[in-house]
Design an enzyme around this catalytic site. Structure first.
Site, PDB file in Angstrom:
ATOM      1  N   LYS A  49       1.348   4.387  -2.813  1.00 19.11           N
ATOM      2  CA  LYS A  49       1.272   5.823  -2.524  1.00 19.11           C
ATOM      3  C   LYS A  49       2.493   6.571  -3.052  1.00 19.11           C
ATOM      4  CE  LYS A  49      -1.685   5.201   1.478  1.00 19.11           C
ATOM      5  NZ  LYS A  49      -1.714   5.013   2.928  1.00 19.11           N
ATOM      6  N   ASP A  95       0.825  -1.195   0.000  1.00 19.76           N
ATOM      7  CA  ASP A  95       0.000   0.000   0.000  1.00 19.76           C
ATOM      8  C   ASP A  95       0.871   1.262   0.000  1.00 19.76           C
ATOM      9  OD1 ASP A  95      -2.647   1.092   0.138  1.00 19.76           O
ATOM     10  OD2 ASP A  95      -2.077   1.799   2.146  1.00 19.76           O
TER      11      ASP A  95
END
Ligand code: ADP
Ligand code: ASP
Ligand code: MG
Length: 816
Positions: free
Chosen positions: A681, A677
């Site tokens: 980003k 994750d």
């Protein structure tokens, strides 16, 4: 004296007639001398036209309609007229009905309809209504008299829209009124030719009758009584937030009504303006309201006075090298059209003289095409003039106002409002008087254009944003709650109304152009139709609302699939959903380009750091000319918590378990611990700096050993992790001794993105990071020695929803 004209919308129902009687009574009580003009009951003229064509084609269906019309008038009489008046009045109507029946029978026998016969048939509407109204007034004790205007209004023989012989009409009217003392209830719309054949003055012509009587008698005012509060800033059926205009000039009213404001028939303003007789538009159903006065002066407080539209027009373009520099081309063109009785609504010519383009009503488009082909036959043969093409399904939107003459920037505002809503303009015309700017737009966009322009010119302080929301889970639900809480404040201090016009969950969807109530949506949604994405999209497109935003608060891959379509429909997108931006670069780029092409926004601030202003700050830095040297960031609240909490007494496995139990991690903490994750980003941030990176380009240093990742279930994972606690603790203790701390840091430097466990010393901004905060550190040309730091909670429904909310507000600002 005053002339009071009551339109079809005022008469035709017992309720309306009662109001009319009230208005007339009021004038009589105040001893104001009046004359009354009345239109046919609403729809009756349409029915008469329809009956005529049925009869002409031998269809006896006209008889049913005739019966309906008879009953409608009889019912009014029996309901409203005193017993003593009733029989005489019913007999009068009976006579008219049988005359009409005979005429229609004749038409059905010869199967032929001429404009002359049609006018005769159309005239019955006003003859019925004036007969009935005079009777109703009489039975209320008013000395009223039916007045058939045909002998008084003398016209030429141009049936359908006859031209009035003013002098004769004025004299006849003056003579008639000078000898009658009773209140005259005159038929609108109709006249007669020099051969005493019945003619009509054009649809909507009762206004004209009233103007003629008012002018002949030098009335102090002509009042047009209808069903709306006067002349509105736009057509109330097409634009919601209209308001009535207090006063406007004859020219403005003429322009607005020429371009579709049906409230007054434009020719009615010619005789009245000649004598400066004020024309007042009033509401029969709201008589105490002042309405609109049309007179010498305009007094709009706005840059424009009103907006109107004609919803069906055809555009013809005459082009070719033969047009350049040749005198008299437009003369020939427009004479050819005039000769064929084609009226031109709008003309626009490029200064290159290479092309002349004009709009006509669609019914006359082919005749116009033919007239041009005949006129320019030789030029077309020689290839100097191209064959004329008809473009259909277009509308004209006209912005009108005297103030436009003095104010620069009106057209800028107009085109900006249209452009931002993706309305393509096919032709533009501005009258040399600068009273009017007209644009030709696709018919499908007419309503959107009207509403956007109305908002831009009249409601520039109050903006409405139309929101479609998919996802009512943690983020979507919180967003709705926040919107409800903020609604009053936004309306008050920001003059912004955020209207939820579409809402979908994974199961259901609902739409309401007027706004889904923010307090009770869950109940309404339950009763919605099943959610199907293609249908959701279809609906968004069909509603075609201005200032629209689509918020995707799902985490779904499927929803991404409609993004491009949404953007291409000129609707901005706001989303916390990372999938679109962290997949293949081509898709990310495609969406950004698509948004730019359609001048809409695609905002996803919450993709990184939830509500923290990360992406917008990065954009601001870049846009203001700064150069990014390095981005370093802790972008996972979960990992942040874990590495901030691990200590000598609390080994990694314990802290991970705590995070899980406290709901700080995903149900399987490995989802966070893979670092994927975080990699997404930093990938998004890298792309925002202009790098065309693919997901595989981010170098990801795993936190967990392969054995941990491979563990079959959570328990065996935790066991494995426990067995590795020692190794981890060693690393940590070593760093602690050097006064350093472990941080899981995403970085972008020299075009390379990576995610890795790093040590941070006391001088490092990450050293003091605590709890589950995110921290983003920008080292740039300007922020060199002391980098720019953004820090705060980077997860949670409240802050994420607030971030989505802020993105939506950013779009609202852009709309101004
Ligand atoms: P009447 O039967 O009273 O003559 P019309 O139907 O001819 O009524 O005209 C009134 C209607 O005109 C209103 O009901 C309204 O829907 C429409 N209209 C269109 N544009 C405007 C406008 N700018 N202001 C007011 N009414 C308008
Ligand atoms: N009854 C006629 C029409 O419908 C005239 C009018 O209403 O002004 O056009
Ligand atoms: Mg009318």
């Amino acid at each position: 004296m005053k002339v009071l004209k009551f339109g079809g919308t005022s008469v035709g129902s017992a309720e309306g007639l009662e109001r009319v009687v009230h208005v007339v009574n009021n004038a009589c009580r105040h001893k104001i001398a009046i004359a009354v003009v009345v239109s046919a009951f609403n729809d009756v003229t349409d029915q008469l036209v329809h009956m005529g064509s049925l009869a002409a084609s031998g269809n006896s269906g006209y008889k049913t309609i005739l019966d309906e019309i008879r009953k409608r008038h009889e019912n009014i009489i029996t309901a409203m007229v005193s017993a003593q008046e009733q029989s005489g009045l019913l007999a009068d109507i009976g006579l008219l009905i049988s005359e009409l029946r005979d005429t229609l029978h004749g038409v059905s026998l010869v199967r032929d309809m001429t404009p002359k016969t049609q006018d005769c048939i159309s005239s019955f509407g006003e003859r019925f209504s004036a007969t009935v109204l005079a009777g109703v007034l009489r039975s209320m004790g008013i000395d009223a008299e039916y007045l058939d205007m045909r002998p008084l209004i003398k016209t030429d023989g141009h049936f359908g829209s006859a031209r009035v012989n003013m002098e004769a009409a004025y004299q006849n009217i003056q003579r008639h009124f000078s000898i009658r003392s009773a209140l005259q209830v005159a038929t609108g719309f109709i006249g007669s030719s020099s051969r005493n054949e019945t003619t009509t003055l054009g649809r909507g012509g009762s206004d004209y009758t009233a103007a003629l009587i008012g002018t002949a008698l030098k009335a102090e005012e002509v009042e047009i009584w209808t069903d709306v509060d006067g002349f509105m800033t736009a057509d109330p059926r097409k634009v919601k937030k209209v308001f009535s205009i207090e006063s406007l000039s004859y020219e403005e009213a003429m322009e607005l009504s020429h371009f579709g404001a049906k409230v007054i028939y434009p020719p009615a303003l010619q005789p009245t303006s000649g004598l400066s007789i004020p024309v007042r538009v009033k509401n029969t159903f709201h008589p105490e309201f002042g309405g609109t006065v049309i007179g010498r002066k305009s007094a709009s407080a706005f840059q424009v006075t009103g907006i109107s539209s004609i919803d069906q027009i055809a555009l013809l373009r005459v082009e070719g090298s033969g047009l350049i520099g040749v005198a008299g081309i437009s003369g020939r063109l427009f004479s050819a059209l005039a000769k064929n009785g084609i009226s031109v609504i709008l003309i626009s010519q490029a200064s290159s003289e290479h092309s002349i383009c004009f709009a006509v009503s669609p019914q006359t488009a082919e005749a116009a095409q033919k007239a041009i082909a005949d006129e320019f036959h030789l030029e077309m043969l020689a290839g100097q003039v191209d064959p004329v093409i008809i473009e259909r399904n277009l509308s004209i939107v006209a912005v009108v106002g005297e103030n436009m003459r003095k104010t620069p920037g009106i057209s800028g505002r107009l085109f900006q409002a249209l452009g931002k809503n993706g309305v393509n303009v096919a032709a533009i015309a501005q009258g040399s008087s600068e009273l009017n700017i007209s644009v030709v737009v696709p018919q499908a966009d007419e309503s959107k254009a009207l509403n956007a322009l109305h908002e831009a010119f009249f409601l520039s302080q109050t903006k409405t944003l139309n929101l479609y929301l998919l996802g009512k889970g943690l983020i979507g639900g919180t967003l709705l709650k926040q919107m409800l809480q903020q609604a009053k404040i936004l309306a008050g201090s920001c003059d912004l109304e955020m209207k939820l016009v579409g809402l979908g969950s994974s199961k259901k969807m609902i739409f309401d152009e007027n706004g889904i109530p923010l307090a009770t949506w869950p109940k309404i949604l339950e009763e919605g139709e099943p959610l199907r994405l293609p249908r959701f999209l279809e609906k968004i497109k069909a509603l075609n609302l201005p200032n629209a935003v689509f918020a995707d608060c799902t985490g779904s891959e499927d929803v991404i699939g409609i993004y491009e379509d949404v953007l291409s429909s000129n609707i901005s997108i706001v989303t916390p959903n990372k999938i679109a931006n962290s997949g293949a670069y081509a898709r990310y780029k495609q969406l950004k380009d698509c948004a730019a092409r359609h001048s809409v926004k695609f905002l996803y601030e919450t993709n990184v750091g939830a509500g923290l202003p990360v992406i917008s700050t990065l954009h601001d830095l870049l846009a203001s000319g700064d150069r990014i040297h390095k981005i370093e960031a802790v972008l996972s609240g979960t990992l942040s918590f874990i590495f901030n909490t691990v200590s000598h007494d609390r080994p990694l496995s314990t802290v991970v378990r705590e995070a899980k139990n406290a709901g700080l991690s995903e149900p399987d903490p490995r989802t966070d611990l893979t670092g994927l994750d975080v990699a997404r980003k930093i990938l998004i941030l890298s792309r925002e700096t202009g790098l065309a990176l693919e997901p595989g380009d981010v170098v990801l240093e795993p936190i967990l050993s392969q054995a941990c990742l491979n563990a079959k279930n959570l328990e065996s994972f935790f066991k494995q992790l426990e067995s590795e606690d020692g190794i981890f603790e060693k690393k940590r203790a070593l760093l602690e001794n050097k006064n350093q701390r472990l941080r899981y840091i995403a970085s972008l430097e020299n075009g390379k993105a990576s995610v890795a466990l790093k040590s941070a010393g006391p001088d490092d901004p990450f050293y003091s990071l605590s709890g589950s905060d995110n921290m983003i550190v920008f080292t740039t040309e300007r922020y060199h020695d002391r980098p720019l730091v953004i820090k705060g909670p980077g997860a949670g429904a409240e802050v994420t929803a607030a971030g989505v909310f802020a993105d939506i507000l950013r779009i609202a600002n852009y709309l101004s």
